[in-house]
Design a protein around this motif. Structure first.
Motif, PDB file in Angstrom:
ATOM      1  N   UNK A 267      11.241  -0.706  -3.899  1.00 15.03           N
ATOM      2  CA  UNK A 267      11.108   0.897  -3.357  1.00 15.03           C
ATOM      3  C   UNK A 267      11.236   1.846  -5.084  1.00 15.03           C
ATOM      4  N   UNK A 268      12.835   0.840  -5.109  1.00 17.57           N
ATOM      5  CA  UNK A 268      13.532   1.621  -6.749  1.00 17.57           C
ATOM      6  C   UNK A 268      12.518   1.613  -7.694  1.00 17.57           C
ATOM      7  N   UNK A 269      12.243   0.798  -7.698  1.00 20.52           N
ATOM      8  CA  UNK A 269      11.241   0.566  -8.871  1.00 20.52           C
ATOM      9  C   UNK A 269       9.334   1.179  -9.078  1.00 20.52           C
ATOM     10  N   UNK A 270       9.605   1.090  -7.895  1.00 20.82           N
ATOM     11  CA  UNK A 270       8.055   1.940  -7.733  1.00 20.82           C
ATOM     12  C   UNK A 270       8.454   3.578  -7.684  1.00 20.82           C
ATOM     13  N   UNK A 271       9.194   3.918  -7.663  1.00 18.96           N
ATOM     14  CA  UNK A 271      10.688   5.493  -7.965  1.00 18.96           C
ATOM     15  C   UNK A 271      10.422   5.528  -9.283  1.00 18.96           C
ATOM     16  N   UNK A 272      11.074   4.667 -10.551  1.00 20.98           N
ATOM     17  CA  UNK A 272      10.620   4.668 -11.824  1.00 20.98           C
ATOM     18  C   UNK A 272       9.428   4.702 -12.200  1.00 20.98           C
ATOM     19  N   UNK A 273       8.993   4.119 -11.824  1.00 23.77           N
ATOM     20  CA  UNK A 273       7.790   3.922 -11.820  1.00 23.77           C
ATOM     21  C   UNK A 273       6.800   5.229 -11.775  1.00 23.77           C
ATOM     22  N   UNK A 274       6.772   5.926 -10.561  1.00 21.62           N
ATOM     23  CA  UNK A 274       6.347   7.031 -10.528  1.00 21.62           C
ATOM     24  C   UNK A 274       6.880   8.372 -10.943  1.00 21.62           C
ATOM     25  N   UNK A 275       7.727   8.350 -11.575  1.00 19.41           N
ATOM     26  CA  UNK A 275       8.516   9.503 -11.812  1.00 19.41           C
ATOM     27  C   UNK A 275       7.526   9.320 -13.842  1.00 19.41           C
ATOM     28  N   UNK A 276       7.685   8.118 -13.239  1.00 23.41           N
ATOM     29  CA  UNK A 276       7.430   8.077 -15.521  1.00 23.41           C
ATOM     30  C   UNK A 276       5.799   8.600 -15.709  1.00 23.41           C
TER      31      UNK A 276
ATOM     32  N   UNK B 235       0.735  -1.486  -0.108  1.00 19.75           N
ATOM     33  CA  UNK B 235       0.148  -0.208  -0.077  1.00 19.75           C
ATOM     34  C   UNK B 235       1.247   0.587  -0.121  1.00 19.75           C
ATOM     35  N   UNK B 236       1.564   1.028   0.727  1.00 20.54           N
ATOM     36  CA  UNK B 236       3.038   2.165   1.341  1.00 20.54           C
ATOM     37  C   UNK B 236       3.898   2.683  -0.268  1.00 20.54           C
ATOM     38  N   UNK B 237       3.827   1.406  -1.034  1.00 20.88           N
ATOM     39  CA  UNK B 237       4.825   2.216  -2.442  1.00 20.88           C
ATOM     40  C   UNK B 237       4.127   2.907  -3.508  1.00 20.88           C
ATOM     41  N   UNK B 238       2.593   2.747  -3.850  1.00 21.75           N
ATOM     42  CA  UNK B 238       1.563   2.949  -4.188  1.00 21.75           C
ATOM     43  C   UNK B 238       2.106   4.416  -3.643  1.00 21.75           C
ATOM     44  N   UNK B 239       1.966   4.690  -3.057  1.00 15.75           N
ATOM     45  CA  UNK B 239       2.718   6.528  -3.592  1.00 15.75           C
ATOM     46  C   UNK B 239       3.679   7.061  -3.728  1.00 15.75           C
ATOM     47  N   UNK B 240       4.946   5.739  -4.283  1.00 15.65           N
ATOM     48  CA  UNK B 240       5.671   6.123  -4.872  1.00 15.65           C
ATOM     49  C   UNK B 240       5.298   5.683  -6.213  1.00 15.65           C
ATOM     50  N   UNK B 241       4.665   5.085  -7.266  1.00 18.91           N
ATOM     51  CA  UNK B 241       4.153   4.668  -8.419  1.00 18.91           C
ATOM     52  C   UNK B 241       3.421   5.550  -8.864  1.00 18.91           C
ATOM     53  N   UNK B 242       2.401   6.266  -7.720  1.00 18.87           N
ATOM     54  CA  UNK B 242       2.031   7.507  -8.285  1.00 18.87           C
ATOM     55  C   UNK B 242       0.276   6.824  -8.728  1.00 18.87           C
ATOM     56  N   UNK B 243      -0.059   5.425  -8.056  1.00 23.24           N
ATOM     57  CA  UNK B 243      -1.678   5.201  -8.269  1.00 23.24           C
ATOM     58  C   UNK B 243      -1.888   4.548  -7.042  1.00 23.24           C
ATOM     59  N   UNK B 244      -3.382   4.205  -6.719  1.00 29.35           N
ATOM     60  CA  UNK B 244      -4.051   3.705  -5.852  1.00 29.35           C
ATOM     61  C   UNK B 244      -3.724   2.740  -4.981  1.00 29.35           C
ATOM     62  N   UNK B 245      -3.239   2.735  -3.934  1.00 29.38           N
ATOM     63  CA  UNK B 245      -3.064   1.316  -2.963  1.00 29.38           C
ATOM     64  C   UNK B 245      -3.729  -0.113  -3.617  1.00 29.38           C
ATOM     65  N   UNK B 246      -4.635  -0.420  -4.231  1.00 24.47           N
ATOM     66  CA  UNK B 246      -5.420  -1.816  -4.367  1.00 24.47           C
ATOM     67  C   UNK B 246      -4.652  -2.001  -5.583  1.00 24.47           C
ATOM     68  N   UNK B 247      -3.335  -1.113  -6.210  1.00 27.60           N
ATOM     69  CA  UNK B 247      -3.155  -1.903  -7.645  1.00 27.60           C
ATOM     70  C   UNK B 247      -1.722  -2.463  -6.774  1.00 27.60           C
ATOM     71  N   UNK B 248      -0.978  -2.225  -5.658  1.00 23.61           N
ATOM     72  CA  UNK B 248      -0.143  -2.459  -5.025  1.00 23.61           C
ATOM     73  C   UNK B 248       0.226  -4.573  -4.742  1.00 23.61           C
TER      74      UNK B 248
END
Length: 719
Positions: free
Chosen positions: A130-139, A91-104
């Motif tokens: 976390x690193x993958x989530x950050x890269x996804x979130x930036x895009x 749930x937390x890493x969805x903040x990094x990925x820029x998507x809703x928590x359910x998708x995590x």
């Protein structure tokens, strides 16, 4: 008149020692090899079909051999513990990925099942990282912003003083028509994430098909370590706004860390004190739990579920205290139960993120393979890197149709699995069942969970990466080059951007390797007492250099980039540069002729005046120890030809010793030893000692025949 040198008929030049006879290898033609591979590829025999299926799904091999009594307890315990840890992190890493928590939660569920079927490692935990989530979130944030959506969590951006020149466009939080379809912000964000993930998985499968796993060798351990540490700074920065309750958009472009901190301090007066107090409490509890875990890890059989306790307590406090209604604290919102119907990724978006998927695919594969090989060595079994690439590729391709984003192996959860008795990937199946229970029944209970709590979990998870600064002095003492690579990759990732930081780290590592080949260790060798061992006279005591022979060792490949460095090092160590020596002798010869002519003008009696130009060197041979030269190219071979020719002009013989077969083959193809390799025995020797003995015998033989041991130019002038 000329004076002949006396010659002795009793002495003859020594014959070179015999060379080892090479094996004759007949290589098949390219057509024959192609036909053989095609025949092997289209073979559809039952054994091959069975082997292909079991190779593609390794679970078919090991699951029938599963030792129920021996493995089950460890797998159940590790699976439950990792699943409990995985839920709040997903749930937390969805903040990094820029998507809703359910998708995590979806991502964690599907990736664990697919790796259970296709992975070859018994202990690796694949899922949200976390690193993958950050890269996804930036895009995701970039594409959402380009589409015209508001990337902040509050549409009233105009009230914020932001240092971001890209915000002077018309943004909206309503639906937007793209590619002929109406999209809401959240729907478009997950579509970008799934399209990016699918493309990264396709790249990984293609790399596996074409055996391109060698790409990961360019990601050195120090570079990856520095990259991960720099990315941790970016992750901390991106999450810092949630700790203090600021609703500002993520910066687009380079300089995320600098610009984000500027925006945070510029708007610090808008701090939500409810979020700030909650963050302080959560971080204190999480850090205390981690410290207790580290201090008493030998006594504790299972890790403390600190994250789950914090999430449960914070959710209850937020729900019953109505923190969102009273203090406007940001919460996770509604998390639906069950599964959403699958949807194919967008081809239009894939074309926009094609370049962004490349670093994702490479980093995901590199972390997965390195972790799987590390665990395999620890527990004495083997993994197949190519199958690992296929497994992680399909962990991205298949889940991308079910609203999931990019995954890879995660170090922290892998260590937890290992420490809690994991034996096989059945533990991943157990973890997936835990996530499934949350998806089906418990997801709505996280409605009131504050985002600052999730940010606290992410930031505390970065402790390990940020602690690596304490290891910098030890790294510097062990290897200065690796430390510089670590610092450059870390600084570039933190101060520029994650993608450019990776590129800078790779390029800098390669430049450093090239620099090392251009400035390798060179040395003159000496003989150890009466043995045939020759070593560096600067490194070992009691070594005796052979009389009038220089033995030179060059510890690097000889190719176009360092051929000049090779010549400079040789000239410096030997102490004689052939061109300068020839120039000096020419000048002395002219002076001698002028002196002789002047003397002849003063003589009238017809005497013969003899002028001697002394040009004797303190050595007559050079032996090149090629044992540390792994390969040469055409430029390197031309350099060796130049060395032999130039030193021959000043009366010095050059011999090669201890060449490997690839170097010998290259020299033979370039006719280094003359046409049809006629003179190979006079230049090439298997050991340094053999070359030195031949050089000494040849020199003494020439001297005994009446020829000078060195070039001494004698000028005879008749008057």
């Amino acid at each position: 008149m000329d004076e002949d040198h006396p010659k002795s008929s009793s002495a003859t030049p020594p014959s070179p020692p015999p060379l080892l006879e090479r094996r004759l290898r007949q290589r098949s033609s390219a057509i024959t090899l192609l036909k053989s591979k095609m025949k092997h590829g289209v073979d559809c025999s039952m054994p091959k079909v069975r082997s292909t299926l079991t190779g593609f799904f390794p679970v078919v091999r090991w699951l029938p051999k599963y030792k129920l009594k021996e493995y089950m307890w460890g797998d159940i315990m590790s699976g439950l513990i990792v699943g409990i840890i995985l839920v709040p992190q997903a749930i937390a890493y969805c903040l990094l990925a820029g998507v809703d928590p359910i998708y995590g939660l979806y991502t964690s569920f599907y990736s664990n099942i697919i790796y259970f079927l296709m992975g070859t490692s018994r202990h690796v935990s694949v899922g949200i990282f976390s690193l993958m989530s950050l890269l996804v979130g930036q895009v995701v944030d970039r594409e959402v912003f380009k589409a015209g959506f508001d990337t902040s969590e509050d549409s009233k951006i105009s009230k914020l003083g932001l240092f971001n020149g890209t915000l002077d466009v018309n943004l909206t939080t309503k639906t937007i028509e793209l590619f002929g379809v109406e999209f809401e912000k959240e729907t478009y964000a997950i579509l970008v994430a799934t399209s990016l993930t699918c493309l990264a998985g396709i790249y990984q499968v293609l790399m596996a098909v074409f055996r391109l796993g060698f790409v990961s060798v360019y990601l050195s351990a120090p570079m990856l370590d520095g990259f991960a540490t720099g990315a941790s700074f970016t992750i901390l920065t991106v999450q810092a706004k949630y700790l203090v309750g600021l609703k500002i958009p993520r910066h687009q472009g380079p300089g995320v860390v600098v610009v984000t901190w500027f925006n945070i301090f510029a708007n610090i007066h808008n701090t939500n004190f409810c979020d700030l107090i909650t963050s302080a409490i959560c971080i204190s509890v999480l850090v205390a739990g981690k410290e207790l875990q580290d201090r008493y890890k030998d006594r504790l059989k299972i890790p403390l579920p600190t994250e789950l306790v914090v999430v449960a307590a914070a959710t209850l406090a937020s729900h019953f205290g109505d923190l969102n209604g009273k203090y406007s604290s940001s919460i996770s919102g509604h998390i639906p139960t069950g599964f959403i119907p699958p949807k194919a990724p967008s081809l239009n978006i894939m074309s926009q993120v094609a370049l962004d998927a490349i670093p994702l695919s490479v980093i995901s594969f590199a972390f997965t393979v390195s972790l799987s090989e590390m665990m395999a060595k620890k527990h004495c079994y083997s993994v197949r890197p190519n199958q690992e690439m296929l497994a992680i590729g399909f962990c991205n391709i298949i889940p991308s149709f079910f609203h999931c984003f990019t995954t890879s192996a995660a170090l922290a959860k892998t260590m937890v699995k290992d420490s809690t008795g994991c034996q096989t990937q059945v533990s991943s199946l157990i973890s997936a069942l835990v996530v499934l229970l949350v998806l089906l029944f418990f997801a709505p209970f996280f409605y009131a969970l504050q985002k600052c709590v999730l940010a606290s979990i992410i930031i505390v998870s970065l402790r390990g990466a940020l602690r690596k600064f304490k290891d910098v002095p030890a790294k510097w003492r062990a290897s200065r080059e690796d430390t510089v690579v670590w610092l450059v990759a870390m600084a570039a990732t933190a101060l520029i951007s994650v993608e450019l930081g990776l590129l800078v780290g790779i390029v800098f590592s390669m430049i450093l390797v090239i620099y090392k080949t251009q400035n390798p260790k060179v040395s003159l060798l000496g003989r150890a007492s009466d043995s045939d061992v020759y070593e560096d006279v600067d490194e070992y005591k009691n070594l005796l250099p052979p009389a009038r022979v220089h033995v030179f060792r060059y510890q690097a490949p000889l190719y176009y980039a360092n051929k000049d460095a090779f010549l400079k090092a040789l000239y410096k160590r030997v102490g004689v540069e052939p061109f300068l020596e020839l120039t000096r002798r020419t000048k002395e010869q002219k002076k001698a002729k002028m002196s002789a002519k002047q003397a002849s003008d003063d003589k009238t009696n017809g005497e013969v005046v003899v002028g001697l130009i002394q040009s004797e060197l303190d050595f007559h041979s050079i032996v090149l120890d090629c044992s540390a030269i792994p390969f040469i190219d055409s430029s390197g071979m031309a350099t060796l030809k130049t060395v032999v020719k130039e030193y021959k002009d000043i009366g010095v013989c050059v011999y090669l010793a201890s060449c490997n077969t690839s170097v010998i083959d290259m020299l033979q193809k370039g006719e280094f030893f003359g046409k049809n390799n006629l003179h190979i025995g006079q230049f090439l020797f298997h050991t340094v000692h053999t070359a030195v003995e031949y050089a000494l015998l040849t020199a003494s033989s020439i001297n005994s025949l009446g020829y000078p041991l060195h070039n001494c130019l004698n000028v005879y002038i008749s008057i």
